[in-house]
Design an enzyme around this catalytic site. Sequence first.
Site, PDB file in Angstrom:
ATOM      1  N   GLU A 158       0.852  -1.198   0.000  1.00  0.00           N
ATOM      2  CA  GLU A 158       0.000   0.000   0.000  1.00  0.00           C
ATOM      3  C   GLU A 158       0.882   1.240   0.000  1.00  0.00           C
ATOM      4  OE1 GLU A 158      -2.315  -0.231   3.584  1.00  0.00           O
ATOM      5  OE2 GLU A 158      -2.967  -2.256   3.113  1.00  0.00           O
TER       6      GLU A 158
ATOM      7  N   LYS B  78       2.287   4.549   1.398  1.00  0.00           N
ATOM      8  CA  LYS B  78       2.313   5.075   2.769  1.00  0.00           C
ATOM      9  C   LYS B  78       1.939   6.552   2.698  1.00  0.00           C
ATOM     10  CE  LYS B  78       5.033   5.073   7.000  1.00  0.00           C
ATOM     11  NZ  LYS B  78       4.756   6.414   7.439  1.00  0.00           N
TER      12      LYS B  78
ATOM     13  N   ASP C 163       1.179  10.261   3.671  1.00  0.00           N
ATOM     14  CA  ASP C 163       1.796  11.176   4.636  1.00  0.00           C
ATOM     15  C   ASP C 163       0.729  12.097   5.222  1.00  0.00           C
ATOM     16  OD1 ASP C 163       3.827  12.098   6.108  1.00  0.00           O
ATOM     17  OD2 ASP C 163       4.893  13.115   4.493  1.00  0.00           O
TER      18      ASP C 163
ATOM     19  N   TYR D 285      -7.046   2.063   5.818  1.00  0.00           N
ATOM     20  CA  TYR D 285      -6.048   1.020   5.543  1.00  0.00           C
ATOM     21  C   TYR D 285      -6.080  -0.150   6.529  1.00  0.00           C
ATOM     22  CZ  TYR D 285      -3.280   3.947   8.765  1.00  0.00           C
ATOM     23  OH  TYR D 285      -2.855   4.692   9.821  1.00  0.00           O
TER      24      TYR D 285
ATOM     25  N   LYS E  37      10.651   3.378   3.744  1.00  0.00           N
ATOM     26  CA  LYS E  37      10.657   4.842   3.640  1.00  0.00           C
ATOM     27  C   LYS E  37      11.431   5.236   2.393  1.00  0.00           C
ATOM     28  CE  LYS E  37       9.880   7.124   7.496  1.00  0.00           C
ATOM     29  NZ  LYS E  37       9.072   8.100   7.979  1.00  0.00           N
TER      30      LYS E  37
ATOM     31  N   CYS F 235      30.705  43.730  -6.961  1.00  0.00           N
ATOM     32  CA  CYS F 235      30.651  42.502  -7.743  1.00  0.00           C
ATOM     33  C   CYS F 235      31.816  41.590  -7.354  1.00  0.00           C
ATOM     34  CB  CYS F 235      30.718  42.843  -9.227  1.00  0.00           C
ATOM     35  SG  CYS F 235      30.983  41.399 -10.266  1.00  0.00           S
TER      36      CYS F 235
ATOM     37  N   CYS G  24      34.312  41.463 -10.713  1.00  0.00           N
ATOM     38  CA  CYS G  24      35.093  42.598 -11.224  1.00  0.00           C
ATOM     39  C   CYS G  24      35.276  43.694 -10.178  1.00  0.00           C
ATOM     40  CB  CYS G  24      34.424  43.176 -12.471  1.00  0.00           C
ATOM     41  SG  CYS G  24      32.869  44.005 -12.118  1.00  0.00           S
TER      42      CYS G  24
ATOM     43  N   CYS H 294      25.307  43.834 -11.687  1.00  0.00           N
ATOM     44  CA  CYS H 294      26.642  44.380 -11.908  1.00  0.00           C
ATOM     45  C   CYS H 294      26.543  45.072 -13.259  1.00  0.00           C
ATOM     46  CB  CYS H 294      27.679  43.260 -11.956  1.00  0.00           C
ATOM     47  SG  CYS H 294      29.225  43.772 -12.730  1.00  0.00           S
TER      48      CYS H 294
ATOM     49  N   CYS I 129      32.778  43.007 -17.162  1.00  0.00           N
ATOM     50  CA  CYS I 129      32.938  42.101 -16.021  1.00  0.00           C
ATOM     51  C   CYS I 129      33.268  40.678 -16.520  1.00  0.00           C
ATOM     52  CB  CYS I 129      31.645  42.090 -15.216  1.00  0.00           C
ATOM     53  SG  CYS I 129      31.631  40.835 -13.938  1.00  0.00           S
TER      54      CYS I 129
HETATM   55  S1  IVH Z   1      -0.742   0.424   8.755  1.00  0.00           S
HETATM   56  C1  IVH Z   1      -0.549  -1.634  12.701  1.00  0.00           C
HETATM   57  N1  IVH Z   1      -0.920   1.432   6.344  1.00  0.00           N
HETATM   58  O1  IVH Z   1       2.183   5.347   8.861  1.00  0.00           O
HETATM   59  C2  IVH Z   1      -0.482  -1.009  11.369  1.00  0.00           C
HETATM   60  N2  IVH Z   1      -0.111   2.830   8.072  1.00  0.00           N
HETATM   61  O2  IVH Z   1       4.663   5.024  10.325  1.00  0.00           O
HETATM   62  C3  IVH Z   1      -0.712   0.415  11.423  1.00  0.00           C
HETATM   63  N3  IVH Z   1       0.389   5.118   7.339  1.00  0.00           N
HETATM   64  O3  IVH Z   1       0.748   5.202  12.034  1.00  0.00           O
HETATM   65  C4  IVH Z   1      -0.397   1.195  10.270  1.00  0.00           C
HETATM   66  N4  IVH Z   1      -0.181   4.859   5.232  1.00  0.00           N
HETATM   67  O4  IVH Z   1      -0.288   6.805  10.293  1.00  0.00           O
HETATM   68  C5  IVH Z   1      -0.569   1.662   7.615  1.00  0.00           C
HETATM   69  N5  IVH Z   1      -1.163   2.206   4.175  1.00  0.00           N
HETATM   70  C6  IVH Z   1      -0.828   2.423   5.440  1.00  0.00           C
HETATM   71  C7  IVH Z   1      -0.368   3.683   5.868  1.00  0.00           C
HETATM   72  C8  IVH Z   1      -0.004   3.840   7.196  1.00  0.00           C
HETATM   73  C9  IVH Z   1       0.254   5.704   6.149  1.00  0.00           C
HETATM   74  C10 IVH Z   1       0.881   5.785   8.554  1.00  0.00           C
HETATM   75  C11 IVH Z   1       0.060   5.550   9.774  1.00  0.00           C
HETATM   76  C12 IVH Z   1       0.992   4.865  10.721  1.00  0.00           C
HETATM   77  C13 IVH Z   1       2.314   5.368  10.253  1.00  0.00           C
HETATM   78  C14 IVH Z   1       3.447   4.483  10.709  1.00  0.00           C
END
Ligand code: IVH
Length: 706
Positions: free
Chosen positions: A124, A126, A128, A240, A329, A423, A426, A441, A446
């Site tokens: 999935e 991740k 932010d 998620y 990450k 400058c 020059c 300048c 120059c």
């Molecule tokens: S699963 C026990 N799935 O990342 C599992 N987390 O660094 C719990 N996050 O606290 C998290 N996308 O806020 C999961 N597809 C995803 C996510 C996700 C973002 C965040 C979430 C978590 C943090 C951990």
Amino acid sequence: MSDSEPGDSDEMAETAERAAELRRLIEHHASAYYQLDAPEIPDADYDALLAELRDIEASHPSLRSESSPSEKVGAPPLALFAEVRHDPPMMSLDNVFDMEEMAGWMEKMARVVPEVSGAPLVCEPKIDGLAVSLVYRDGLLVQAATRGNGRVGEDVTANVMTIGAVPHRLAWPSSLGPVPALLEVRGEVYMPVPDFEEMNRRQMEASERTFANPRNAAAGSLRQKDPAVTATRPLSYWAYQLALIEGYPMPETHSGCLELLGSCGLPVNPRTRVVVGIGEVMSVCAEWQAGRHDLDYEIDGAVVKVDDLGLQERLGATSHAPRWAIALKFPPEERSTRLVDIQVSIGRTGRATPFAVLQPVVVGGSTVSMATLHNEDQVRLKDVRPGDMVVVRKAGDVIPEVLRPVLSERPAGLPAWRFPRRCPSCGGPLVRLPGEADTFCTNIDCPAQRVQRVVHFASRAGMDIEGFGEKRVGQLVDLGLVRDPGDLYGIPTGDLAGVERLGDLSAQNLEAALQASKSRPLDRLLVGLGIRHLGPAASRSLALSLRSLDAIAASDESTLAGIDGIGPVIAASVRGFFDSEANQAVIAKLRSAGVLAAAPPAGPLQASPVPSTAGPSTAGPAQTLAGRSVVVTGTLEGYSRAEAEEAIIARGGKCPGSVSKRTWAVVVGTDPGASKLKKADELGIPVVPGARFEDLLSSGELPVGG
Ligand code: IVH
């Protein structure tokens, strides 16, 4: 090494001191991040502090402590909201930073539970944002809570109710029987990037607080006392995890849970993929990393989860994270580093541009040691000072940027930077005219300007002569071999070979590159000459219409101004260029060197088309913008500012310098002016993206849908 070994007590004391320091720093930054939604340092720096502390604690068991921030998830909730207990706790995720570590995680799982090897995994994005749990009783949303410290979060129900993507009532399919008595889903509240940018712009104009990034904007917007404020913020949600379900059987797989959540009307990320083996994990992660900026929400990595819930249960969890999931990450796009100095570089027109000299830092996949600071006002606005720790951002192909200082780390009494008066090349005065953003300048002799003029001549957009970058040209100018582009072709071969660190072979290559460039077409030569206001589009028009350098040099202003895409500003500039004796001397040198400057073949315009809907160029283009007032802000690709303005004027339009209620449209390129955008917004004037400029010219209609 064990920490109880004798003879290393000094080292031990130092390590203990560092651990204490790290805990202080981590607690300070965790509070700024989790409680105040105003982090001072980038996430990657925070992660590095935490990783260092965990390392120390792992190798020095006597330094471990239950109260260490390494044992905690997030931060305790603020008193602003009622407390909500999480059962089961909302856990964090362990991180890996590359595929080797990912493979290590998979091997470790397989050692604990052998059936995991070869079992399906869910990948999935991740997201932010910030984790939020939603509780539905009998299908109705009754509670929403932030993660807080994992066990206790904040009750943000009223605020979450304002998020359009979160259903108040589950769309439970009747084919599945009665709606479950209880369903708890966990997911991420986030703010789409375009909405974040728009919101920050409005906040800035209203002199309200702006946010460092979409994640802080999401957190700050959700944790508002007044839900009416949250309602105005563009928040969204991805589910998620199905944490609990009563009154309906828990599916056997995580992917089954996501499918169920999706069929209840909860938003589930459509990029989610079920895969098998490290090879597939790797290719999905690589795809997402490369395309992370193509999404309209920010992702900072990929989450990989064991699909089978039975296997998940057997794998279990550590004190803070499940063993069955991992976060990969992506390389950080923001890091902090020391701003060693601010220096000024001189361009070919004499413009003095300040730039940051940085302690080299790996960010956005490359090492950054320099970044432009644009102009004097930008340095003042950002308030970055030599000696500061600064946050540097490098995202994808975008040029690196200094975002802000880390004020909590500013040494006491650090003086603000002052623009130099002389400058650096020059020694002549640097001049900033009232009302102008840039400093110049003004010394035409120059050396730095000479170097840049020659580099521009040889650049890709100009004569495309490989091997004549800033360093090489700098050497040639220093040696007195080159003063202007006309000298390039006259350097005696022996002299080229004598240039420091330039062997025979390279000298031959340079000769060959110079020779080849003599047949570049006229429009490329015009660009290379660096005539003010004349960019690629108008150069091509001039070359196609007048067909020789002689004809251009002999044309009067009104003839020039009659050519499609050339208006009075460019015409005057071109005339002025050819009237200058110094420029005539350059051209004479080019001519005697055998630079051909032949007219380009007619036909479809390629590099930077100026659409012409009319037949012969003398008739001018169709008057698609007759009587309309179009304002341009920022840089449009393939057009100098004057070219863009004159293309509008040639189509019957007007191109004033500011936005008013008579403005028909504002065309927005890169680095647009904030005041023009603000005005357009206030007056409700349509804004046209720079990429649609040519559509606007040819059709005279406002493009629909971005
Ligand atoms: S699963 C026990 N799935 O990342 C599992 N987390 O660094 C719990 N996050 O606290 C998290 N996308 O806020 C999961 N597809 C995803 C996510 C996700 C973002 C965040 C979430 C978590 C943090 C951990």
